[in-house]
Design a protein around this motif. Sequence first.
Motif, PDB file in Angstrom:
ATOM      1  N   SER A 116      38.506 -31.237  47.646  1.00  0.00           N
ATOM      2  CA  SER A 116      37.960 -32.451  47.048  1.00  0.00           C
ATOM      3  C   SER A 116      36.929 -33.127  47.952  1.00  0.00           C
ATOM      4  CB  SER A 116      39.080 -33.448  46.742  1.00  0.00           C
ATOM      5  OG  SER A 116      39.645 -33.976  47.937  1.00  0.00           O
ATOM      6  N   LYS A 117      36.804 -32.668  49.199  1.00  0.00           N
ATOM      7  CA  LYS A 117      35.879 -33.306  50.133  1.00  0.00           C
ATOM      8  C   LYS A 117      34.482 -32.704  50.035  1.00  0.00           C
ATOM      9  CE  LYS A 117      34.930 -34.372  54.972  1.00  0.00           C
ATOM     10  NZ  LYS A 117      35.414 -34.384  56.373  1.00  0.00           N
ATOM     11  N   GLY A 118      33.541 -33.500  49.605  1.00  0.00           N
ATOM     12  CA  GLY A 118      32.141 -33.108  49.622  1.00  0.00           C
ATOM     13  C   GLY A 118      31.867 -31.754  49.002  1.00  0.00           C
ATOM     14  N   GLU A 119      31.098 -30.957  49.721  1.00  0.00           N
ATOM     15  CA  GLU A 119      30.695 -29.652  49.209  1.00  0.00           C
ATOM     16  C   GLU A 119      31.804 -28.608  49.277  1.00  0.00           C
ATOM     17  OE1 GLU A 119      26.847 -28.194  50.530  1.00  0.00           O
ATOM     18  OE2 GLU A 119      26.199 -30.243  50.907  1.00  0.00           O
ATOM     19  N   CYS A 120      32.963 -28.984  49.789  1.00  0.00           N
ATOM     20  CA  CYS A 120      34.103 -28.055  49.755  1.00  0.00           C
ATOM     21  C   CYS A 120      34.447 -27.665  48.335  1.00  0.00           C
ATOM     22  CB  CYS A 120      35.323 -28.674  50.442  1.00  0.00           C
ATOM     23  SG  CYS A 120      35.132 -28.932  52.222  1.00  0.00           S
ATOM     24  N   PRO A 154      36.253 -21.993  47.318  1.00  0.00           N
ATOM     25  CA  PRO A 154      36.502 -20.732  46.612  1.00  0.00           C
ATOM     26  C   PRO A 154      35.944 -19.524  47.363  1.00  0.00           C
ATOM     27  CG  PRO A 154      35.851 -22.417  45.057  1.00  0.00           C
ATOM     28  CD  PRO A 154      35.651 -23.008  46.422  1.00  0.00           C
ATOM     29  N   ALA A 155      34.768 -19.679  47.978  1.00  0.00           N
ATOM     30  CA  ALA A 155      34.206 -18.584  48.763  1.00  0.00           C
ATOM     31  C   ALA A 155      35.005 -18.371  50.042  1.00  0.00           C
ATOM     32  CB  ALA A 155      32.747 -18.885  49.102  1.00  0.00           C
ATOM     33  N   ASP A 156      35.505 -19.443  50.641  1.00  0.00           N
ATOM     34  CA  ASP A 156      36.320 -19.346  51.849  1.00  0.00           C
ATOM     35  C   ASP A 156      37.599 -18.561  51.570  1.00  0.00           C
ATOM     36  OD1 ASP A 156      36.883 -20.739  54.714  1.00  0.00           O
ATOM     37  OD2 ASP A 156      38.721 -20.779  53.529  1.00  0.00           O
ATOM     38  N   ASP A 157      38.222 -18.823  50.436  1.00  0.00           N
ATOM     39  CA  ASP A 157      39.429 -18.092  50.070  1.00  0.00           C
ATOM     40  C   ASP A 157      39.119 -16.609  49.890  1.00  0.00           C
ATOM     41  OD1 ASP A 157      42.327 -18.178  48.949  1.00  0.00           O
ATOM     42  OD2 ASP A 157      41.195 -17.152  47.377  1.00  0.00           O
ATOM     43  N   ARG A 158      38.017 -16.317  49.255  1.00  0.00           N
ATOM     44  CA  ARG A 158      37.638 -14.933  48.964  1.00  0.00           C
ATOM     45  C   ARG A 158      37.155 -14.182  50.200  1.00  0.00           C
ATOM     46  NH1 ARG A 158      32.172 -14.324  45.830  1.00  0.00           N
ATOM     47  NH2 ARG A 158      31.490 -14.807  47.953  1.00  0.00           N
ATOM     48  N   THR A 194      36.635 -20.571  61.666  1.00  0.00           N
ATOM     49  CA  THR A 194      35.951 -21.623  62.428  1.00  0.00           C
ATOM     50  C   THR A 194      34.494 -21.750  62.006  1.00  0.00           C
ATOM     51  OG1 THR A 194      37.403 -21.229  64.334  1.00  0.00           O
ATOM     52  CG2 THR A 194      35.352 -22.413  64.747  1.00  0.00           C
ATOM     53  N   LYS A 195      33.869 -20.622  61.692  1.00  0.00           N
ATOM     54  CA  LYS A 195      32.452 -20.642  61.330  1.00  0.00           C
ATOM     55  C   LYS A 195      32.216 -20.607  59.821  1.00  0.00           C
ATOM     56  CE  LYS A 195      31.474 -17.192  64.199  1.00  0.00           C
ATOM     57  NZ  LYS A 195      30.700 -16.185  64.978  1.00  0.00           N
ATOM     58  N   SER A 196      33.271 -20.770  59.041  1.00  0.00           N
ATOM     59  CA  SER A 196      33.076 -20.714  57.596  1.00  0.00           C
ATOM     60  C   SER A 196      32.384 -21.980  57.097  1.00  0.00           C
ATOM     61  CB  SER A 196      34.419 -20.538  56.872  1.00  0.00           C
ATOM     62  OG  SER A 196      35.075 -21.770  56.682  1.00  0.00           O
ATOM     63  N   GLN A 197      31.642 -21.812  56.022  1.00  0.00           N
ATOM     64  CA  GLN A 197      30.914 -22.949  55.452  1.00  0.00           C
ATOM     65  C   GLN A 197      31.859 -24.078  55.065  1.00  0.00           C
ATOM     66  OE1 GLN A 197      30.691 -19.747  54.646  1.00  0.00           O
ATOM     67  NE2 GLN A 197      28.605 -19.125  54.085  1.00  0.00           N
ATOM     68  N   ALA A 198      33.003 -23.721  54.486  1.00  0.00           N
ATOM     69  CA  ALA A 198      33.938 -24.745  54.038  1.00  0.00           C
ATOM     70  C   ALA A 198      34.537 -25.504  55.216  1.00  0.00           C
ATOM     71  CB  ALA A 198      35.051 -24.104  53.204  1.00  0.00           C
ATOM     72  N   MET A 199      34.892 -24.798  56.299  1.00  0.00           N
ATOM     73  CA  MET A 199      35.480 -25.465  57.452  1.00  0.00           C
ATOM     74  C   MET A 199      34.453 -26.336  58.163  1.00  0.00           C
ATOM     75  SD  MET A 199      38.447 -25.813  58.867  1.00  0.00           S
ATOM     76  CE  MET A 199      39.447 -24.358  58.532  1.00  0.00           C
ATOM     77  N   LEU A 200      33.232 -25.844  58.301  1.00  0.00           N
ATOM     78  CA  LEU A 200      32.178 -26.650  58.929  1.00  0.00           C
ATOM     79  C   LEU A 200      31.919 -27.930  58.145  1.00  0.00           C
ATOM     80  CD1 LEU A 200      29.627 -23.853  59.919  1.00  0.00           C
ATOM     81  CD2 LEU A 200      30.892 -25.334  61.501  1.00  0.00           C
ATOM     82  N   THR A 201      32.138 -27.864  56.836  1.00  0.00           N
ATOM     83  CA  THR A 201      31.975 -29.051  56.001  1.00  0.00           C
ATOM     84  C   THR A 201      33.192 -29.956  56.094  1.00  0.00           C
ATOM     85  OG1 THR A 201      30.540 -27.866  54.456  1.00  0.00           O
ATOM     86  CG2 THR A 201      31.618 -29.858  53.640  1.00  0.00           C
ATOM     87  N   TYR A 202      34.370 -29.373  55.951  1.00  0.00           N
ATOM     88  CA  TYR A 202      35.600 -30.163  55.907  1.00  0.00           C
ATOM     89  C   TYR A 202      35.856 -30.912  57.212  1.00  0.00           C
ATOM     90  CZ  TYR A 202      40.548 -31.245  55.206  1.00  0.00           C
ATOM     91  OH  TYR A 202      41.756 -31.892  55.086  1.00  0.00           O
ATOM     92  N   LEU A 203      35.606 -30.272  58.345  1.00  0.00           N
ATOM     93  CA  LEU A 203      35.879 -30.900  59.642  1.00  0.00           C
ATOM     94  C   LEU A 203      34.618 -31.433  60.308  1.00  0.00           C
ATOM     95  CD1 LEU A 203      38.585 -28.483  61.089  1.00  0.00           C
ATOM     96  CD2 LEU A 203      38.894 -30.660  59.893  1.00  0.00           C
ATOM     97  N   TYR A 220      27.300 -23.033  43.745  1.00  0.00           N
ATOM     98  CA  TYR A 220      26.766 -24.353  43.417  1.00  0.00           C
ATOM     99  C   TYR A 220      26.296 -24.450  41.973  1.00  0.00           C
ATOM    100  CZ  TYR A 220      26.729 -25.557  48.406  1.00  0.00           C
ATOM    101  OH  TYR A 220      27.097 -25.833  49.702  1.00  0.00           O
ATOM    102  N   GLU A 221      26.209 -23.309  41.293  1.00  0.00           N
ATOM    103  CA  GLU A 221      25.765 -23.309  39.898  1.00  0.00           C
ATOM    104  C   GLU A 221      26.882 -23.690  38.932  1.00  0.00           C
ATOM    105  OE1 GLU A 221      22.594 -22.809  39.108  1.00  0.00           O
ATOM    106  OE2 GLU A 221      22.184 -22.600  41.260  1.00  0.00           O
ATOM    107  N   PHE A 222      28.124 -23.753  39.437  1.00  0.00           N
ATOM    108  CA  PHE A 222      29.271 -24.010  38.557  1.00  0.00           C
ATOM    109  C   PHE A 222      29.795 -25.437  38.728  1.00  0.00           C
ATOM    110  CE2 PHE A 222      29.333 -19.425  39.334  1.00  0.00           C
ATOM    111  CZ  PHE A 222      29.400 -18.942  38.046  1.00  0.00           C
ATOM    112  N   GLN A 223      30.425 -25.940  37.672  1.00  0.00           N
ATOM    113  CA  GLN A 223      31.078 -27.238  37.749  1.00  0.00           C
ATOM    114  C   GLN A 223      32.285 -27.154  38.686  1.00  0.00           C
ATOM    115  OE1 GLN A 223      30.333 -30.217  36.447  1.00  0.00           O
ATOM    116  NE2 GLN A 223      28.429 -29.395  35.596  1.00  0.00           N
ATOM    117  N   PRO A 224      32.443 -28.117  39.598  1.00  0.00           N
ATOM    118  CA  PRO A 224      33.578 -28.079  40.528  1.00  0.00           C
ATOM    119  C   PRO A 224      34.930 -27.982  39.830  1.00  0.00           C
ATOM    120  CG  PRO A 224      31.995 -29.733  41.227  1.00  0.00           C
ATOM    121  CD  PRO A 224      31.536 -29.247  39.878  1.00  0.00           C
ATOM    122  N   SER A 225      35.062 -28.641  38.671  1.00  0.00           N
ATOM    123  CA  SER A 225      36.344 -28.603  37.958  1.00  0.00           C
ATOM    124  C   SER A 225      36.681 -27.187  37.500  1.00  0.00           C
ATOM    125  CB  SER A 225      36.305 -29.548  36.751  1.00  0.00           C
ATOM    126  OG  SER A 225      35.249 -29.199  35.871  1.00  0.00           O
TER     127      SER A 225
END
Length: 495
Positions: A166-170, A175-179, A198-207, A123-128
Motif C-alpha cells: 500500500s506504500k507508494g509505488e510498491c 508483484p514483481a518483487d514476489d515473482r 536489498t536491491k529490489s525496486q520494491a524494497m528500495l521504495t518501501y524503506l 505500471y500499466e495496471f490498476q493497483p487494485s
Amino acid sequence: MMDYDRRAFLKASSSAAFVGAAGCGQAPDALWPLTGLPEKPPTDFTPPSAGAIDLTSHVINRLTFGPTPGLRTAVLRLAKREEDAVETFIEQQLEPEKIDDRRAEHRTRIFETLKSEPIGEFYEFQPSLLREELTRATLMRAVYSERQLHEVMVRFWSDHFNIDLSKGECKWLKPADDRDVIRPNAMGKFTDLLATATKSQAMLTYLDGRENRVHKPGDKPNENHARELLELHTLGVNGGYSQNDVMEVARCLSGWRIGRGLFQNGKVQFKPELHDSGKKLVLGQAIPARKGMDGRKDLDDVLRIVASHTSTSRHIATKLCRRFIDDEPPPAAIDAVATRFSRSDGSIPEVLRTLFHTEAFRSHRGGKFKQPMHLIASALRVTDAETDAGRPLLNFLTRMGHMPFEYPSPDGYEDAADAWQGTLLWRWNFAARLGRGQIKGTHLIRSRLAKRSGGLAKLAAHILNCKPSAEELAAVEASDNPVGLLLASPGFQWS
C-alpha cells in the motif's frame, strides 16, 4: 497452548457460529480445465489411526500447508519404514525444482497481470487488480502446489523481507518483487536472497532507499533502509551493531535509485553523484573510499559483512526454529541450525535439513497455532475443496488480519500464537461456512469426502491428524455440520 481445551470447545460446539442454511456454492466450470494435462488419478485415503499425532502427520503439517486426502498415503508409500518414508519426503521437498508442479501453474495462468515483462509494464495496471491477482495466486499456490515446502518458505521470506504494497509505488513493484526476488530465491542461498531483496525496486521504495542521497560531504544519509537491513533482515535487534554502524551502512547504501522514462521505468540504477564516496567502517571492517561507479561495491561489501556475521546466523536460525518447531524453540535446536547456516554459507536447504533432523523438531507436535492464511489453506487442502480464491474467500483473511503483503510495518506478520488468539470467532465462522458450502467460488463435496475417508470417524482422524476421542466423535456425529465442527476444533487450529 490456547486458553481453551478440547473439552471446553465441545461444550461450546452448538454456538451460533455453526448456525446457517445448507447450500453449496459452485466454482465456475471454466476455471478448472486441465488443458494439456491428464486427469489426476484418485489417491488412496489412509487417515491416521493413533491417538496422538504420528511422525508422518507431523512432518506433513510442518512442511506443508496441511494434508490432502491422499498425501499421507503417498508419503508412507515412499518406503517400507515410516522413518525412511518421511526422510524421502523431506528430501523431495528440499528440491522443489525436481517436483512436477504444472497443475498448480496451470491454475494460476488466469492471473495475467503477474506475468508482465519487463517490470515497467506493471505500471500499466490498476493497483487494485494487481493486489487482487497477487493475493489470489498466493493462496492458490498454497492450496494446490506440490512444492509445498517452497510455498511455506515463500511466505516465511515474504514476512522476513516484508513490503507493504500500500506504500507508494510498491503497489506496482511488489508483484514483481514476489515473482523475481522471493520466489526464485526462497530455497537457494540466503546471500543471494539478501542481495536481490536489498536491491529490489520494491524494497528500495518501501524503506526509502531510493531517497538516500548524499550530494556533498557532510550530508546526512537516509538511514531507514540501513537500520532495517541490520535490525530485521540480518543481525537482529540485539545483534551487536551500533547507531554508528547504521549511519555507516546508510552511507554505503546511498546513490541507488529507480529509473524513470520510456526505457528506464522501474529499473534499478546507481548514481555516483548521489553516493557518499568516502571511506567507511562497518561492524569493525573498513570499506575504502571509492569514486564513480566503483561506489556500487560498497553495497556488496556491506552484504558480505552482515551475511557472514554470527548474529545473522543466529537471528535467521531463531526465526526458522520458531516457524517449524515452537513459538519458544529450544536453544539447542537454534544452536544446531545457526551452526549449519554459518558452515553452509547460508544454504537454505542445508539449514532446513539440519532443522528437520533436530530432536526438537521431531518431538514438538501439535504446538503451533496456525496463522489465518495457513488455517484457510489447510482447510481447503484437507477437505479436497475446489476454489477460485476469490474475494468471498479473501474476505476471511481480511477479517482475521492476515492479508498477504499488507502488514504495515517492516517486521512482517507475527508467527506466534498470542498474535492470533483474537481471531477465533472468525476462524469458527469460516469453518462453519466452508463446511456448509456457503463461500461463493469455493465448494467441497462432503459426501464424497466422507465416503473416501471410510466414514465419519476416519474423516475426523484425517482432519484432526489423529484418532478422535470418544467425546469428540460423539459431538461430530451429533452435529448437522460435522466438517465445519472439525475444522473449528482446537485439534485442527493447532498443527
